[in-house]
Design an enzyme around this catalytic site. Structure first.
Site, PDB file in Angstrom:
ATOM      1  N   PHE A 143       0.859  -1.189   0.000  1.00 37.47           N
ATOM      2  CA  PHE A 143       0.000   0.000   0.000  1.00 37.47           C
ATOM      3  C   PHE A 143       0.887   1.229   0.000  1.00 37.47           C
ATOM      4  CE2 PHE A 143      -2.306   3.586   1.691  1.00 37.47           C
ATOM      5  CZ  PHE A 143      -3.447   3.551   0.921  1.00 37.47           C
ATOM      6  N   ASP A 240       9.229   2.866   1.943  1.00 33.63           N
ATOM      7  CA  ASP A 240       8.065   3.658   2.312  1.00 33.63           C
ATOM      8  C   ASP A 240       7.835   3.454   3.803  1.00 33.63           C
ATOM      9  OD1 ASP A 240       5.600   4.727   2.866  1.00 33.63           O
ATOM     10  OD2 ASP A 240       4.599   3.892   1.095  1.00 33.63           O
ATOM     11  N   LYS A 269       2.436  10.869   7.523  1.00 34.97           N
ATOM     12  CA  LYS A 269       1.606  10.607   8.704  1.00 34.97           C
ATOM     13  C   LYS A 269       2.098  11.322   9.980  1.00 34.97           C
ATOM     14  CE  LYS A 269      -1.093   6.905   6.903  1.00 34.97           C
ATOM     15  NZ  LYS A 269      -0.735   5.826   5.988  1.00 34.97           N
TER      16      LYS A 269
HETATM   17  C1  LIG Z   1      -0.920   5.926   4.521  1.00 35.60           C
HETATM   18  C2  LIG Z   1       0.158   5.413   3.653  1.00 35.60           C
HETATM   19  C3  LIG Z   1       0.413   5.996   2.402  1.00 35.60           C
HETATM   20  C4  LIG Z   1      -0.426   7.099   1.818  1.00 35.60           C
HETATM   21  O1  LIG Z   1      -0.425   8.274   2.574  1.00 35.60           O
HETATM   22  P1  LIG Z   1      -1.548   9.372   2.305  1.00 35.60           P
HETATM   23  O2  LIG Z   1      -1.163  10.499   3.224  1.00 35.60           O
HETATM   24  O3  LIG Z   1      -2.869   8.758   2.664  1.00 35.60           O
HETATM   25  O4  LIG Z   1      -1.481   9.734   0.870  1.00 35.60           O
HETATM   26  C5  LIG Z   1       1.481   5.492   1.668  1.00 35.60           C
HETATM   27  N1  LIG Z   1       2.234   4.492   2.133  1.00 35.60           N
HETATM   28  C6  LIG Z   1       2.012   3.902   3.329  1.00 35.60           C
HETATM   29  C7  LIG Z   1       2.905   2.804   3.790  1.00 35.60           C
HETATM   30  C8  LIG Z   1       0.946   4.330   4.121  1.00 35.60           C
HETATM   31  O5  LIG Z   1       0.698   3.726   5.281  1.00 35.60           O
END
Ligand SMILES: *Cc1c(COP(=O)(O)O)cnc(C)c1O
Length: 417
Positions: A143, A240, A269
């Site tokens: 994700f 990520d 985040k």
């Molecule tokens: C939440 C998340 C995203 C996307 O972040 P947004 O601020 O919602 O665009 C991308 N990668 C990971 C691992 C995430 O947990």
């Protein structure tokens, strides 16, 4: 009467909102630390922290005062000008992370897009890949956000169905999961990544632990092996850590559990301190210098308000002892969950205060458990049908965890056979 108050708001969203979420049936109005209150003044312990965006706790007083003070001085300036808060903030993030360069964005998906652009430019301008041939290897179950490019390389049909055509240049390899067949480090995963590497591969992009995928935690040593594969093949390793970073796993970054150094790092985040969307792509100067004026940007990225808040959020990781607390409380919570005498739990996994409880397929649905917990004052969220995630703000105390455990135990036992 009180029920009507909530259904009033729920109805308004049903009438006027897009139906791209299906929230739990609770209307929140206030947050403070680890607690949230609904419009009927019912109090909840927050055990999901807005998918880790609220690691510092809700409305942290120092973050709120930073936000208020900076917004009175200068909030938005655009990158057409320099500002004090941005310079100070990226210096701090750079020193803290060990990456020389920071490119500030707002949402996580934007920072992932930034990483993709950086990797491709590096591939063309430095590695010498032929124009438009660059490939990025991603993991099954990933994700990384919701843009059309990103959902294009998702393996989740719900995320991508009906949104094509998608941009090319992505290949999907096996991820390493602690409950797969392999006995040690997942050879299936490493072999599958290696077999997809070609002269056109510019990067491997993965999460050190897959959050939305179900807190899927690779076996120890996997990331280290992946690092070696990338180095041997002259391919960038981009992590990520939007959800796993900034203390969530009990280390500043999840990759520190494996003592490796990635080439690029994506944060988001919790970087916004639970107040604002703040994200960033970090790398060496050599990689970052593939961006030149005009090649990338964002109206709001790096704005002084976000920079001031993010800078304070970084300080508080240490001032409030969030990283250490995540490690200690996370171990405690996971061990207590493992000790629950029930036959509905298949596996408890995760690191730090980022725990997934996987239920057996034929037992109660994870969503039902979350609904039951909601009723008795705990907010948790399922991922997929079988995994309940527990990811409270990193300030949570042992007393608060014990209070929650009592209720969690009772709920699980209701469904034990
Ligand atoms: C939440 C998340 C995203 C996307 O972040 P947004 O601020 O919602 O665009 C991308 N990668 C990971 C691992 C995430 O947990």
């Amino acid at each position: 009467m009180s029920k009507d108050l909530q259904s009033n708001y729920i109805e308004k969203e049903a009438i006027h909102g897009a139906q791209n979420y299906s929230p739990l049936p609770v209307v929140l109005k206030k947050g403070d630390g680890v607690y949230l209150w609904d419009v009927n003044d019912k109090k909840y312990l927050d055990m999901m922290s807005a998918y880790s965006a609220v690691s510092h706790g809700h409305s942290h007083p120092e973050l709120v005062s930073t936000l208020v003070n900076q917004s009175k001085k200068l909030a938005i300036a655009s990158r057409a000008f320099y500002t004090e808060p941005l310079a100070d903030y990226i210096e701090k993030l750079s020193n803290l992370s060990g990456f020389t360069s920071v490119l500030p964005m707002n949402t996580g998906a934007e920072a992932v897009e930034t990483a993709i652009k950086a990797a491709r430019r590096w591939g063309y301008f430095t590695k010498g890949i032929e124009e438009n041939k660059a490939e990025i290897i991603v993991a099954d179950g990933n994700f990384h956000g919701r843009t059309t490019t990103i959902v294009g390389f998702s393996s989740e049909p719900d995320y991508k169905k009906g949104f094509g055509p998608f941009s090319g240049g992505f290949k999907t390899a096996e991820y390493c999961s602690s409950n797969c067949e392999c006995s040690k480090v997942c050879e299936t995963s490493i072999n599958s990544i290696e077999s997809l590497v070609t002269d056109n591969t510019c990067a491997v992009l993965v999460e050190p632990i897959q959050g939305e995928g179900g807190i899927v935690t690779p076996r120890a040593g996997w990331l280290k092996q992946l690092r070696e594969v990338c180095t041997q093949n002259n391919v960038l390793l981009i992590l990520d850590e939007i959800q796993s970073g900034l203390g969530r796993t009990g280390k500043l970054f999840a990759y520190e559990h494996e003592n490796i150094q990635p080439d690029g790092l994506i944060l988001g985040k919790a970087l916004g301190g639970g107040l604002l969307p703040v994200s960033a792509f970090l790398s060496s100067r050599e990689i970052m210098d593939h961006f030149n004026p005009g090649s990338h940007g964002s109206t709001f990225g790096g704005n002084p308000l976000a920079a001031a808040v993010a800078s304070k959020a970084l300080d508080l990781l240490y001032d409030d002892n969030l990283i250490e607390n995540s490690r200690v409380m996370g171990d405690y919570l996971a061990n207590q969950l493992r000790a629950i005498d029930t036959n509905i739990i298949k596996e408890v996994r995760g690191k730090g205060l980022w725990i997934g409880v996987e239920l057996h397929k034929d037992s109660v649905k994870a969503k039902q458990i979350c609904l039951d917990l909601l009723e008795i004052g705990i907010l948790a969220k399922e991922t997929h049908e079988t995994v309940i995630r527990f990811a409270p703000p990193l300030i949570i105390t042992k007393e608060q965890i014990d209070w929650a455990l009592e209720k969690i135990r009772t709920t699980f036992k209701t469904y034990s056979k």
